[in-house]
Design a protein around this motif. Sequence first.
Motif, PDB file in Angstrom:
ATOM      1  N   SER A 194     -17.281 121.533  73.700  1.00  0.00           N
ATOM      2  CA  SER A 194     -18.710 121.806  73.616  1.00  0.00           C
ATOM      3  C   SER A 194     -19.536 120.525  73.691  1.00  0.00           C
ATOM      4  O   SER A 194     -20.533 120.443  74.412  1.00  0.00           O
ATOM      5  CB  SER A 194     -19.021 122.551  72.311  1.00  0.00           C
ATOM      6  OG  SER A 194     -20.396 122.743  72.165  1.00  0.00           O
ATOM      7  N   PHE A 195     -19.118 119.498  72.965  1.00  0.00           N
ATOM      8  CA  PHE A 195     -19.854 118.234  72.983  1.00  0.00           C
ATOM      9  C   PHE A 195     -19.797 117.581  74.361  1.00  0.00           C
ATOM     10  O   PHE A 195     -20.743 116.927  74.787  1.00  0.00           O
ATOM     11  CB  PHE A 195     -19.305 117.285  71.932  1.00  0.00           C
ATOM     12  CG  PHE A 195     -19.798 117.571  70.546  1.00  0.00           C
ATOM     13  CD1 PHE A 195     -21.095 117.978  70.333  1.00  0.00           C
ATOM     14  CD2 PHE A 195     -18.959 117.436  69.460  1.00  0.00           C
ATOM     15  CE1 PHE A 195     -21.559 118.250  69.055  1.00  0.00           C
ATOM     16  CE2 PHE A 195     -19.402 117.707  68.174  1.00  0.00           C
ATOM     17  CZ  PHE A 195     -20.701 118.116  67.965  1.00  0.00           C
ATOM     18  N   VAL A 198     -22.430 119.191  76.391  1.00  0.00           N
ATOM     19  CA  VAL A 198     -23.758 118.733  75.974  1.00  0.00           C
ATOM     20  C   VAL A 198     -24.079 117.389  76.618  1.00  0.00           C
ATOM     21  O   VAL A 198     -25.151 117.190  77.196  1.00  0.00           O
ATOM     22  CB  VAL A 198     -23.840 118.635  74.436  1.00  0.00           C
ATOM     23  CG1 VAL A 198     -25.104 117.892  74.007  1.00  0.00           C
ATOM     24  CG2 VAL A 198     -23.826 120.020  73.809  1.00  0.00           C
ATOM     25  N   ARG A 199     -23.148 116.423  76.540  1.00  0.00           N
ATOM     26  CA  ARG A 199     -23.400 115.095  77.095  1.00  0.00           C
ATOM     27  C   ARG A 199     -23.551 115.161  78.617  1.00  0.00           C
ATOM     28  O   ARG A 199     -24.375 114.452  79.203  1.00  0.00           O
ATOM     29  CB  ARG A 199     -22.262 114.130  76.746  1.00  0.00           C
ATOM     30  CG  ARG A 199     -22.020 113.909  75.265  1.00  0.00           C
ATOM     31  CD  ARG A 199     -23.273 113.641  74.486  1.00  0.00           C
ATOM     32  NE  ARG A 199     -24.083 112.571  75.046  1.00  0.00           N
ATOM     33  CZ  ARG A 199     -25.364 112.404  74.764  1.00  0.00           C
ATOM     34  NH1 ARG A 199     -25.979 113.233  73.942  1.00  0.00           N
ATOM     35  NH2 ARG A 199     -26.030 111.407  75.295  1.00  0.00           N
ATOM     36  N   VAL A 202     -27.035 116.604  79.360  1.00  0.00           N
ATOM     37  CA  VAL A 202     -28.065 115.622  79.010  1.00  0.00           C
ATOM     38  C   VAL A 202     -28.203 114.592  80.135  1.00  0.00           C
ATOM     39  O   VAL A 202     -29.308 114.226  80.555  1.00  0.00           O
ATOM     40  CB  VAL A 202     -27.730 114.913  77.676  1.00  0.00           C
ATOM     41  CG1 VAL A 202     -28.578 113.668  77.497  1.00  0.00           C
ATOM     42  CG2 VAL A 202     -27.954 115.858  76.507  1.00  0.00           C
ATOM     43  N   HIS A 239     -28.650 123.062  80.002  1.00  0.00           N
ATOM     44  CA  HIS A 239     -28.774 122.115  78.882  1.00  0.00           C
ATOM     45  C   HIS A 239     -28.959 122.870  77.570  1.00  0.00           C
ATOM     46  O   HIS A 239     -28.326 122.561  76.551  1.00  0.00           O
ATOM     47  CB  HIS A 239     -29.951 121.173  79.149  1.00  0.00           C
ATOM     48  CG  HIS A 239     -30.223 120.204  78.044  1.00  0.00           C
ATOM     49  ND1 HIS A 239     -31.190 120.430  77.082  1.00  0.00           N
ATOM     50  CD2 HIS A 239     -29.655 119.015  77.732  1.00  0.00           C
ATOM     51  CE1 HIS A 239     -31.207 119.406  76.234  1.00  0.00           C
ATOM     52  NE2 HIS A 239     -30.288 118.536  76.608  1.00  0.00           N
ATOM     53  N   ARG A 240     -29.842 123.875  77.605  1.00  0.00           N
ATOM     54  CA  ARG A 240     -30.054 124.720  76.426  1.00  0.00           C
ATOM     55  C   ARG A 240     -28.783 125.466  76.046  1.00  0.00           C
ATOM     56  O   ARG A 240     -28.386 125.505  74.874  1.00  0.00           O
ATOM     57  CB  ARG A 240     -31.171 125.724  76.714  1.00  0.00           C
ATOM     58  CG  ARG A 240     -31.434 126.716  75.567  1.00  0.00           C
ATOM     59  CD  ARG A 240     -32.060 127.986  76.083  1.00  0.00           C
ATOM     60  NE  ARG A 240     -31.170 128.659  77.041  1.00  0.00           N
ATOM     61  CZ  ARG A 240     -31.512 129.745  77.732  1.00  0.00           C
ATOM     62  NH1 ARG A 240     -32.702 130.271  77.592  1.00  0.00           N
ATOM     63  NH2 ARG A 240     -30.644 130.291  78.575  1.00  0.00           N
ATOM     64  N   HIS A 243     -26.177 123.385  74.210  1.00  0.00           N
ATOM     65  CA  HIS A 243     -26.512 123.189  72.796  1.00  0.00           C
ATOM     66  C   HIS A 243     -26.312 124.469  71.993  1.00  0.00           C
ATOM     67  O   HIS A 243     -25.848 124.426  70.850  1.00  0.00           O
ATOM     68  CB  HIS A 243     -27.964 122.712  72.666  1.00  0.00           C
ATOM     69  CG  HIS A 243     -28.136 121.248  72.888  1.00  0.00           C
ATOM     70  ND1 HIS A 243     -27.855 120.312  71.920  1.00  0.00           N
ATOM     71  CD2 HIS A 243     -28.550 120.554  73.977  1.00  0.00           C
ATOM     72  CE1 HIS A 243     -28.096 119.100  72.388  1.00  0.00           C
ATOM     73  NE2 HIS A 243     -28.516 119.214  73.638  1.00  0.00           N
ATOM     74  N   ALA A 246     -22.687 124.924  71.195  1.00  0.00           N
ATOM     75  CA  ALA A 246     -22.270 124.035  70.106  1.00  0.00           C
ATOM     76  C   ALA A 246     -22.728 124.592  68.761  1.00  0.00           C
ATOM     77  O   ALA A 246     -21.962 124.631  67.785  1.00  0.00           O
ATOM     78  CB  ALA A 246     -22.832 122.635  70.328  1.00  0.00           C
ATOM     79  N   ASN A 247     -23.971 125.047  68.709  1.00  0.00           N
ATOM     80  CA  ASN A 247     -24.499 125.603  67.457  1.00  0.00           C
ATOM     81  C   ASN A 247     -23.833 126.932  67.104  1.00  0.00           C
ATOM     82  O   ASN A 247     -23.717 127.268  65.924  1.00  0.00           O
ATOM     83  CB  ASN A 247     -26.021 125.791  67.565  1.00  0.00           C
ATOM     84  CG  ASN A 247     -26.752 124.470  67.575  1.00  0.00           C
ATOM     85  OD1 ASN A 247     -26.349 123.529  66.895  1.00  0.00           O
ATOM     86  ND2 ASN A 247     -27.814 124.368  68.366  1.00  0.00           N
TER      87      ASN A 247
END
Length: 586
Positions: A194-195, A198-199, A202, A239-240, A243, A246-247
Amino acid sequence: MSEKVAGKTYDVQLLRRILVYMRPYRGIFVWSVILTLVMAAIAPLLPVLVEHTLDNYILQADYQGLSKMALLMLGLLLFQTIVRYFHTLLTNTLGQSVIRDLRSNVFKHILQLRLKYFDRTPLGRLITRTVSDLETISDIFSQGLIQIIGDILQLAVILGVMFYTDWRLTLIVLIPMPVMLVATYYFKEAMKASFQDVRTWVSRLNTFLQEHISGVAIIQYFGREKQEFDKFIPINAEHRNAHIRANWYFSIFFPVIEIIMAIALGLLVWYGSKSVLNETTSLGVVVAFIMYINMIFRPVRELIDKFNTLQMGMVGAERVFSVLDTDEKTENKGTLQPKNIEGKIEFSNVWFAYDEEKWVLKDISFTLEPGQTLALVGATGAGKSSVINILSRFYEINKGSIKVDGVDIREYELNYLHKSIATVHQDVFLFSDTVENNINLLDPSISREQIIEAAESIGADKFINRLPNGFDYQVQERGATLSSGQSQMVSFIRALVHQPKILVLDEATSSVDTETEELIQQAIEKLMENRSAIVIAHRLSTIQKADKIIVLDQGEIKEIGNHQELLKKDGYYKRLYDLQFNSLGI
């Protein structure tokens, strides 16, 4: 450079590279570790004091002893607060200090990379590496590595105290722990992917925004606002979504931990109550163990969050070091720095390609004597700008040799070579700074008087003096508040005040009006005296006085000679000349 880089939470080699940047701050690190040990040591003291107070003072109705214990616990809480304050301050200071040094190294490295690297690497990606990816490395120190060590030590100390106090109650409390460890493992693996997402998004978002904000004028000129916005929507949505994913893992994991804690608490109350009634343990011990439950589950729960912080830092570190490991710097093995360069330029059988086998220049050979002016003409894409790019070693040639004053340009110290060749480009770049600083580029050896003299020599002082604050006028980004002609003249002054031995004008007058061009031509004729110059111009009227003119076509030299000689040949140059001047009605 690959957009995705596999992050490794336990990459020891990568961690060692990060820790190298911590060496200048050993003192801060040592004190951070000491405070970590202190916090771990005092963590179980409050439950111990509560246990002692309940069994020996509250149940015994000893109000005087109760007051003393209350003051002792208050002092302990105050001491914990002070220790935690300095621990947080030191770990954040350590992290930001490391990032400051690492960011400086990254930016310095980027400045030394060949232009070829930037041809294929989006600027937004480099900005992401230099800003947000580096911030995740800071979290390794402020929220990751040291905090993880502290939580593990605290967990070990608390479990030791618990087993010492009542091993039966401790085992009862730890019954749900295997379930928690399994949930933690799967959560960690899910967050790793997941991270990474995200990167990645971004970086893509930054790249898109940097490119489109820089080119917003073109978007508006051609009415492309809606189309470009439509391109932005899916990138922003991904991008959303990254995140949210991940949440989502967090939203599942933490309630699971709360349920496991509740089970542990229920087992403790059930078994502890029986023990109190059977008088095999005291009420104070049960109450202390209720406090211990939160103290052992909270570090385990936060350990996962901190491991994820460490994971994200490792992902960021791997991305940042992938830039630092880019071995595309121009080799600067040369050491030659003569006091003076005469300006003789020799190209001998030079072949050059930006991409292998796609030759931009083919077997180029010519000689320019000191003080002479060479003009390069030809259609767009003929290779004119490539000639000056390889002369300054912004790109390396594939075959042949280039010499200045009889010495291969690779023998010269690179910065010395760059300072000896001043280039005025068609596309002028001005920094967000004063006119004076855009001219001298913060070189303390260039005085205001020299700048004014150079400006007067080309008649640029008139428009500069009309600006608010004159040479102290604050130029906006990329010279947005100046006309294209004014920006071009500022860049021309910039080249002149640095006193180059070789002057390069790459379409330097194409962005100015006829009147301004005449002023610049007068200055050029005067300032080219005793200075070698290479001029690229589409307007053939600006190069008729050149000592030598080279006609390029598809990377090959078709003709060499002066203006009159080339007209007599009735070849490429004559056709270009007739085409241009007939179109002007001359």
